[in-house]
Design an enzyme around this catalytic site. Structure first.
Site, PDB file in Angstrom:
ATOM      1  N   GLU A   7     -11.035   2.643 -11.309  1.00 41.32           N
ATOM      2  CA  GLU A   7     -12.221   2.029 -11.917  1.00 41.32           C
ATOM      3  C   GLU A   7     -13.483   2.853 -11.691  1.00 41.32           C
ATOM      4  OE1 GLU A   7     -10.169  -1.391  -9.575  1.00 41.32           O
ATOM      5  OE2 GLU A   7     -10.502   0.758  -9.352  1.00 41.32           O
ATOM      6  N   ASP A  79      -7.919  -1.303  -8.132  1.00 37.59           N
ATOM      7  CA  ASP A  79      -7.943  -2.029  -6.849  1.00 37.59           C
ATOM      8  C   ASP A  79      -6.761  -2.988  -6.697  1.00 37.59           C
ATOM      9  OD1 ASP A  79     -10.208  -0.742  -6.032  1.00 37.59           O
ATOM     10  OD2 ASP A  79     -11.576  -2.412  -6.391  1.00 37.59           O
ATOM     11  N   ASP A  81      -5.941  -6.045  -6.172  1.00 35.98           N
ATOM     12  CA  ASP A  81      -6.213  -7.486  -6.174  1.00 35.98           C
ATOM     13  C   ASP A  81      -6.128  -7.996  -7.606  1.00 35.98           C
ATOM     14  OD1 ASP A  81      -8.526  -6.549  -7.360  1.00 35.98           O
ATOM     15  OD2 ASP A  81      -9.858  -7.102  -5.725  1.00 35.98           O
ATOM     16  N   GLU A  83      -8.412  -8.755  -9.838  1.00 33.51           N
ATOM     17  CA  GLU A  83      -9.275  -8.065 -10.796  1.00 33.51           C
ATOM     18  C   GLU A  83      -8.709  -6.691 -11.143  1.00 33.51           C
ATOM     19  OE1 GLU A  83     -11.955  -9.668 -12.132  1.00 33.51           O
ATOM     20  OE2 GLU A  83     -11.263 -11.362 -10.926  1.00 33.51           O
ATOM     21  N   TYR A 281      -9.408  -1.328   2.209  1.00 26.41           N
ATOM     22  CA  TYR A 281      -9.906  -2.185   1.132  1.00 26.41           C
ATOM     23  C   TYR A 281     -10.630  -3.400   1.709  1.00 26.41           C
ATOM     24  CZ  TYR A 281     -10.052  -4.430  -3.412  1.00 26.41           C
ATOM     25  OH  TYR A 281     -10.481  -5.009  -4.578  1.00 26.41           O
ATOM     26  N   ARG A 283     -11.594  -6.319   0.502  1.00 26.28           N
ATOM     27  CA  ARG A 283     -11.331  -7.702   0.064  1.00 26.28           C
ATOM     28  C   ARG A 283      -9.969  -8.110   0.617  1.00 26.28           C
ATOM     29  NH1 ARG A 283     -14.121  -5.410  -4.252  1.00 26.28           N
ATOM     30  NH2 ARG A 283     -15.941  -6.603  -4.933  1.00 26.28           N
ATOM     31  N   HIS A 326      -2.033  -6.360   2.419  1.00 27.82           N
ATOM     32  CA  HIS A 326      -3.385  -5.992   2.846  1.00 27.82           C
ATOM     33  C   HIS A 326      -3.495  -5.947   4.368  1.00 27.82           C
ATOM     34  CE1 HIS A 326      -5.988  -6.657  -0.909  1.00 27.82           C
ATOM     35  NE2 HIS A 326      -4.742  -6.642  -1.293  1.00 27.82           N
TER      36      HIS A 326
END
Length: 532
Positions: A7, A79, A81, A83, A281, A283, A326
């Site tokens: 991204e 990423d 997740d 999104e 990461y 999140r 994660h």
């Protein structure tokens, strides 16, 4: 030539260093498609979303497609997740038109090892994650788009908004403000004796609490010119285990408090540190740490602080859905640091917390003394003291705890008080939320998810629902009106238990246990039923 797509240009630059010749790394600059801005974009009957190109993104993707035509393999490295998975999904839809060798590469830190392993273990899009993103996006759009006009009409002000997580969060802030406004100040009274023995000052308290000073007067008469005898002296060693490493919520709360910045800024800075390859990461719900990295950090602790400061890799109870593979938020290396002063402060906070979590317990010695008034042995006073015996993890991640000195006292020793008085203690009203304490409350209630908290708080400020006053969130007059209106018209939306119920069902979509359209339909119906 192989193509790697992410991204962010920062992320692309970091990854390109590790891939070298034979690779092209391109960035989408965030999401490429979303629901349309000026219409609902969701078929009410089928719940089918209408995703459209975001401004300028078709041109970017067309450029990526040209490179894709020439690529042997294409890796989608967005990423890890919901999104990121949705971005990968829309990218794959477009790129399949020119190339079918498309793989999903998932990684949680930007290091050569992590990128190499992600390419070696690349697979396909996780459709459960995509469905989870669709479910949240569609449900949030239905609630926001359909309910906000009621506010505009009835409160006669455009620009007001309703949100699945935003509105219950605003309720929390408003309810706390009303608690403060309705708080009746309460005072209590204690009898306190102060002493000086061998040059050490300390105090002891009569444990009975009095509602009025006059209630303590009969006891004060008995204590006039009295001497005290030491009834007992005891002590115990207390171990204080190290803190957990950071996850999203604890980082937002702690960094916001220590650095004096908004949780939104904390999250943006953490994302930048991740994209530069400096931290994992940011999140994550997890406290888990990679064993190899933990061993590396513990060797650093031994070299820097000594063997006594080395702890162990602890296992923490994780939530049912702790974002899979994660890890906690930790540095990728202790040698690579950011150049920006504020980013360095955040990186240092993350690094010291990760190291502290692997360090040894702090040990504190606590002392307890019971004193009796010679005039009346039923008048028992207690004194407590403490001393840090071994600093352990607090040497790495400092914690402010002051020692409370007590002199050496022995049983049967008679001592004279310096003074005896009635101490007034006022119970304070509950404090307003800080951004940090609010995100902790949201997590405890199961409202929303950590990845969205920063955005929610920013929205409340941008909408004029709350203002920041001396570091605390204060609701505006409009916030009270909005909350009262929604509590009356849409009580399910504002119910903390129902909000958690919706969130749990949305998580079930991510786990592949529920159909996303069924979850959205049932949740939306129950929100609207409150109005009927």
């Amino acid at each position: 030539m192989n193509l790697f797509i992410v991204e962010s240009p920062t992320k692309a630059k970091s990854i390109a260093k590790y891939l070298g010749n034979g690779w092209v790394v391109r960035a989408t600059l965030g999401h490429i498609k979303d629901l349309p801005e000026r219409e609902l974009g969701v078929d009410i009957k089928t719940l089918e979303p209408k995703y459209v190109w975001l401004k300028g993104k078709k041109k970017i993707v067309d450029g990526i497609k040209k490179a894709a035509k020439k690529a042997k393999k294409i890796y989608l490295g967005t990423d890890p997740d919901r999104e990121g998975e949705a971005i990968a999904y829309f990218l794959k839809e477009e790129l399949l038109k020119v190339n079918t060798s498309i793989y999903r590469a998932t990684f949680y830190e930007i290091t050569k090892k992590a990128i190499t392993e992600a390419i070696g273990g690349a697979s396909d899009i996780n459709l459960n994650l995509v469905s989870a993103q669709f479910s949240r996006r569609v449900l949030d759009r239905l609630i926001g788009y359909k309910l906000s006009p009621f506010l505009w009409r009835d409160l006669k002000e455009r620009g007001l908004s309703v949100g699945r997580v935003q509105s219950p969060t605003l309720r929390l802030i408003v309810e706390r403000e009303r608690q403060i406004q309705n708080f009746k100040r309460k005072k209590y009274y204690y009898i306190k004796a102060e002493f000086v023995v061998d040059g050490v000052e300390f105090s002891a308290v009569f444990k009975q609490r009095f509602e009025k000073p006059s209630n303590a007067e009969p006891f004060m008469k008995k204590l006039k010119d009295v001497m005290f005898v030491v009834k007992s002296v005891s002590k115990e060693m207390q171990k204080e285990p190290p803190p957990k490493p950071f996850n999203t919520v604890s980082l937002q709360a702690e960094a916001s408090k220590i650095l004096g910045i908004s949780v939104d800024k904390v999250q943006k800075m953490a994302q930048k540190l991740y994209e530069e390859g400096l931290i994992t990461y940011p999140r994550t719900d997890s406290y888990r740490m990679n064993k190899e990295k933990a061993q590396e950090f513990m060797k650093y602790i031994e070299r820097t602080y000594g063997k006594d400061y080395v702890g162990r890799l602890r296992k923490y109870k994780e939530k049912a859905l702790a974002w899979g593979a994660h890890e906690c938020i930790r540095p990728t290396s202790l040698d690579k640091k950011p150049e920006s002063v504020l980013e360095l402060k955040l990186w240092s906070l993350i690094s010291s917390r990760a190291l502290a979590s692997l360090s040894s317990d702090a040990i504190r010695e606590k002392f307890f003394v019971v004193l009796l008034a010679l005039s009346d042995h039923t008048l028992e006073f207690t004194a407590e003291g403490s001393k840090l015996v071994f600093d352990g993890w607090t040497r790495i991640y400092p914690k402010e705890v002051k020692d409370r000195a007590l002199p050496h006292l022995e049983e049967g020793q008679v001592i004279k008080p310096k003074r005896i008085y009635i101490e007034e203690v006022e119970v304070p009203p509950p404090p307003r939320y800080t951004e940090g304490s609010l995100v902790r409350t949201l997590e405890n209630l199961g409202i929303g998810r950590p990845s969205t908290y920063a955005t929610i708080i920013k929205t409340l400020k941008d909408r004029g629902y709350v203002v920041l006053e001396k570091g605390y969130l204060k609701p505006t007059e409009m916030a009270f009106k909005v909350v009262d209106y929604l509590m009356e018209k849409f009580p399910n939306l504002m119910d903390y238990g129902f909000t958690k119920y919706m969130e749990d069902n949305l998580d079930a979509v991510e786990e592949g246990k529920k159909d996303w359209k069924e979850v959205v339909r049932e949740s939306y119906r129950r929100v609207l039923n409150a109005k009927e």
